[in-house]
Design an enzyme around this catalytic site. Structure first.
Site, PDB file in Angstrom:
ATOM      1  N   ARG A 189     -10.840   4.536  12.450  1.00 34.44           N
ATOM      2  CA  ARG A 189      -9.437   4.958  12.009  1.00 34.44           C
ATOM      3  C   ARG A 189      -8.488   5.916  13.077  1.00 34.44           C
ATOM      4  O   ARG A 189      -7.649   5.872  13.277  1.00 34.44           O
ATOM      5  CB  ARG A 189      -9.328   5.557  10.681  1.00 34.44           C
ATOM      6  CG  ARG A 189      -7.985   5.861  10.062  1.00 34.44           C
ATOM      7  CD  ARG A 189      -8.152   6.085   8.530  1.00 34.44           C
ATOM      8  NE  ARG A 189      -6.911   6.310   7.871  1.00 34.44           N
ATOM      9  CZ  ARG A 189      -6.353   7.545   7.635  1.00 34.44           C
ATOM     10  NH1 ARG A 189      -7.323   8.683   7.534  1.00 34.44           N
ATOM     11  NH2 ARG A 189      -5.388   7.916   6.942  1.00 34.44           N
ATOM     12  N   HIS A 213      -5.221   5.527  14.797  1.00 39.52           N
ATOM     13  CA  HIS A 213      -4.129   6.430  14.709  1.00 39.52           C
ATOM     14  C   HIS A 213      -3.712   7.076  15.888  1.00 39.52           C
ATOM     15  O   HIS A 213      -2.450   7.448  16.031  1.00 39.52           O
ATOM     16  CB  HIS A 213      -4.366   7.672  13.767  1.00 39.52           C
ATOM     17  CG  HIS A 213      -4.286   7.297  12.205  1.00 39.52           C
ATOM     18  ND1 HIS A 213      -3.668   8.015  11.201  1.00 39.52           N
ATOM     19  CD2 HIS A 213      -4.495   6.168  11.400  1.00 39.52           C
ATOM     20  CE1 HIS A 213      -3.547   7.337  10.059  1.00 39.52           C
ATOM     21  NE2 HIS A 213      -4.277   6.162  10.189  1.00 39.52           N
ATOM     22  N   SER A 217      -4.123  11.747  22.261  1.00 37.78           N
ATOM     23  CA  SER A 217      -3.150  12.843  21.904  1.00 37.78           C
ATOM     24  C   SER A 217      -3.435  13.133  20.295  1.00 37.78           C
ATOM     25  O   SER A 217      -3.089  14.500  20.116  1.00 37.78           O
ATOM     26  CB  SER A 217      -1.673  12.398  21.868  1.00 37.78           C
ATOM     27  OG  SER A 217      -1.283  11.162  21.200  1.00 37.78           O
ATOM     28  N   ASN A 220      -2.016  11.959   8.742  1.00 34.68           N
ATOM     29  CA  ASN A 220      -3.179  12.441   9.228  1.00 34.68           C
ATOM     30  C   ASN A 220      -3.770  13.695   8.394  1.00 34.68           C
ATOM     31  O   ASN A 220      -5.025  13.849   8.344  1.00 34.68           O
ATOM     32  CB  ASN A 220      -2.964  12.875  10.727  1.00 34.68           C
ATOM     33  CG  ASN A 220      -2.777  11.767  11.701  1.00 34.68           C
ATOM     34  OD1 ASN A 220      -2.906  10.650  11.169  1.00 34.68           O
ATOM     35  ND2 ASN A 220      -2.052  11.693  12.682  1.00 34.68           N
ATOM     36  N   PRO A 271       1.821   2.905   9.963  1.00 33.25           N
ATOM     37  CA  PRO A 271       2.497   2.354   8.830  1.00 33.25           C
ATOM     38  C   PRO A 271       1.760   3.049   7.499  1.00 33.25           C
ATOM     39  O   PRO A 271       0.539   3.580   7.485  1.00 33.25           O
ATOM     40  CB  PRO A 271       1.636   1.097   8.801  1.00 33.25           C
ATOM     41  CG  PRO A 271       1.365   0.876  10.307  1.00 33.25           C
ATOM     42  CD  PRO A 271       1.041   2.141  10.954  1.00 33.25           C
ATOM     43  N   HIS A 318     -10.260  -2.064   7.119  1.00 37.33           N
ATOM     44  CA  HIS A 318     -10.468  -1.531   5.615  1.00 37.33           C
ATOM     45  C   HIS A 318     -11.585  -1.939   4.585  1.00 37.33           C
ATOM     46  O   HIS A 318     -11.647  -1.929   3.630  1.00 37.33           O
ATOM     47  CB  HIS A 318      -9.118  -1.716   4.917  1.00 37.33           C
ATOM     48  CG  HIS A 318      -7.986  -0.840   5.188  1.00 37.33           C
ATOM     49  ND1 HIS A 318      -6.902  -0.678   4.598  1.00 37.33           N
ATOM     50  CD2 HIS A 318      -7.986   0.165   6.036  1.00 37.33           C
ATOM     51  CE1 HIS A 318      -5.977   0.127   5.258  1.00 37.33           C
ATOM     52  NE2 HIS A 318      -6.721   0.525   6.425  1.00 37.33           N
ATOM     53  N   THR A 319     -12.522  -2.779   5.433  1.00 34.73           N
ATOM     54  CA  THR A 319     -13.661  -3.401   4.919  1.00 34.73           C
ATOM     55  C   THR A 319     -14.823  -2.103   4.740  1.00 34.73           C
ATOM     56  O   THR A 319     -15.773  -2.229   4.032  1.00 34.73           O
ATOM     57  CB  THR A 319     -14.094  -4.573   5.602  1.00 34.73           C
ATOM     58  OG1 THR A 319     -15.353  -5.182   5.035  1.00 34.73           O
ATOM     59  CG2 THR A 319     -14.799  -4.271   6.853  1.00 34.73           C
ATOM     60  N   ASP A 360     -13.008  -1.097   0.393  1.00 34.81           N
ATOM     61  CA  ASP A 360     -13.656  -2.370  -0.146  1.00 34.81           C
ATOM     62  C   ASP A 360     -14.520  -2.265  -1.309  1.00 34.81           C
ATOM     63  O   ASP A 360     -15.595  -1.509  -1.397  1.00 34.81           O
ATOM     64  CB  ASP A 360     -14.451  -2.920   1.223  1.00 34.81           C
ATOM     65  CG  ASP A 360     -15.039  -4.112   0.807  1.00 34.81           C
ATOM     66  OD1 ASP A 360     -15.249  -4.732  -0.301  1.00 34.81           O
ATOM     67  OD2 ASP A 360     -15.767  -4.701   1.874  1.00 34.81           O
TER      68      ASP A 360
END
Length: 351
Positions: free
Chosen positions: A95, A99, A109, A127, A196, A226-227, A271
């Site tokens: 993640r 991001h 960054s 974040n 998003p 997202h599993t 999940d």
């Protein structure tokens, strides 16, 4: 060899001008008085092409082969320790890479602390109290610096760590393109506007990914990250209390630990079947309306991605292949290369 170079120039000129190769007078015969001039021009043309390639700093999997040949082993070793200590960390590093790339490109960054000159991304809405794993990247960076001083960027370390995280959790592998350099600034406002949100609609998700050069298929495949991992109650409360496209039993289960008010930081697995194994069960959950986030379930809600979600839910190989390819494309979003940016010695601050 000279004739081949000249022919290359002719074919390139022809393709750009729209006429058939061979119909121009760029390449004279060897007996022509202009032959030598043409060869020189062709050689210069090839040299310019090579220089342009270097100037653009094309990413390459062999970028560090001569300067830090054991880089991937160093990263893999540290990631193995981190994931063995806490499986969730694999999802966190993945993640963190996402991001980073979605805010002004894959330039590390997101790792920068705030300074007097800029407010960084760490405390942006998506974040703050959410993104984690900074300490793992710092550890890897220290290990790399001990062997290859001032050579490898934090951005490349993060890209490699994200790949290794997926592999260590049982997912697919891919060849990581390298050669990114590190940003010297960060933007909290860009982080707030580019990432998003968990309440995004399908059209918003497609638009957000399209803005980064990624297709709707890429978006659906990358959502499969997202599993693995966990999400805070604050990010899925509205979905389990207000949305109609959610399995009633699943909503009841999640409400047990996520009250209608309060408990924002309480975690739940993204999940429900296998939160620490990288597989295709995330898509199986969507098909039975057990997506944790509103944005998850949007992928399977009588929309354009329904068929692809069904395919991934029953075909692990299809998902794995598309995910790996999409990760390579995401990793190529607006990298700093060549002389742009810098190789940070400490990932949290500019040199």
């Amino acid at each position: 060899m000279s004739i081949d170079l000249c022919s290359l120039l002719e074919r390139w000129r022809a393709s750009k001008a729209g006429y058939p190769a061979g119909s121009s007078a760029i390449c004279p015969s060897m007996s022509s008085p202009t032959f030598t001039t043409s060869v020189i021009l062709a050689l210069c043309f090839v040299a310019v092409l090579a220089a342009v390639g270097v100037a653009h700093g094309q990413l390459s999997p062999t970028f560090y082969n001569k300067t830090c040949s054991n880089l991937e082993g160093i990263v893999r070793s540290a990631m193995s320790q981190a994931v063995n200590k806490e499986a969730r960390m694999g999802a966190s590093i993945l993640r963190l890479h996402f991001h980073d790339c979605f805010v002004n490109g894959c330039d590390a960054s997101i790792l920068l602390d705030d300074t007097a000159n800029f407010t960084g991304e760490k405390n942006a809405g998506p974040n703050a109290n959410s993104v984690r794993g900074y300490d793992v990247i710092d550890t890897i960076k220290s290990n790399v610096e001990a062997t290859c001083k001032a050579t490898v960027s934090c951005a490349d370390i993060l890209a490699l760590a994200a790949r290794d995280a997926v592999v260590l959790l049982g997912g697919p592998t891919w060849t990581v393109q390298l050669g990114r350099r590190d940003a010297t600034t960060a933007s909290q406002s860009a982080a707030n506007s580019n990432l998003p949100a968990p309440g995004s609609s399908l059209s918003q998700l497609i638009s957000a990914f399209s803005a980064k050069g990624l297709s709707a298929r890429d978006m659906t495949a990358l959502s499969g990250a997202h599993t693995v991992g966990q999400a805070r109650c604050a990010t899925f409360r509205s979905h389990i209390y207000n949305d109609a496209n959610v399995n009633a039993s699943f909503a009841s289960l999640r409400r047990m630990s996520c009250p209608s008010s309060g408990g924002d930081a309480t975690l739940a697995p993204l999940d429900v079947q296998s939160a620490t194994t990288f597989d295709n069960k995330y898509y199986q959950n969507l098909v039975v309306r057990q997506g944790l986030l509103h944005s998850d379930q949007e992928l399977f809600n009588n929309g354009t991605q329904d068929a692809l979600v069904r395919q991934y839910s029953s075909n692990t190989s299809a998902f794995s292949g598309d995910f790996a390819a999409a990760m390579i494309r995401m990793g190529a979003i607006s990298p700093l290369t060549g002389t742009k940016g810098q190789i940070r010695l400490n990932c949290s601050k500019v040199n």
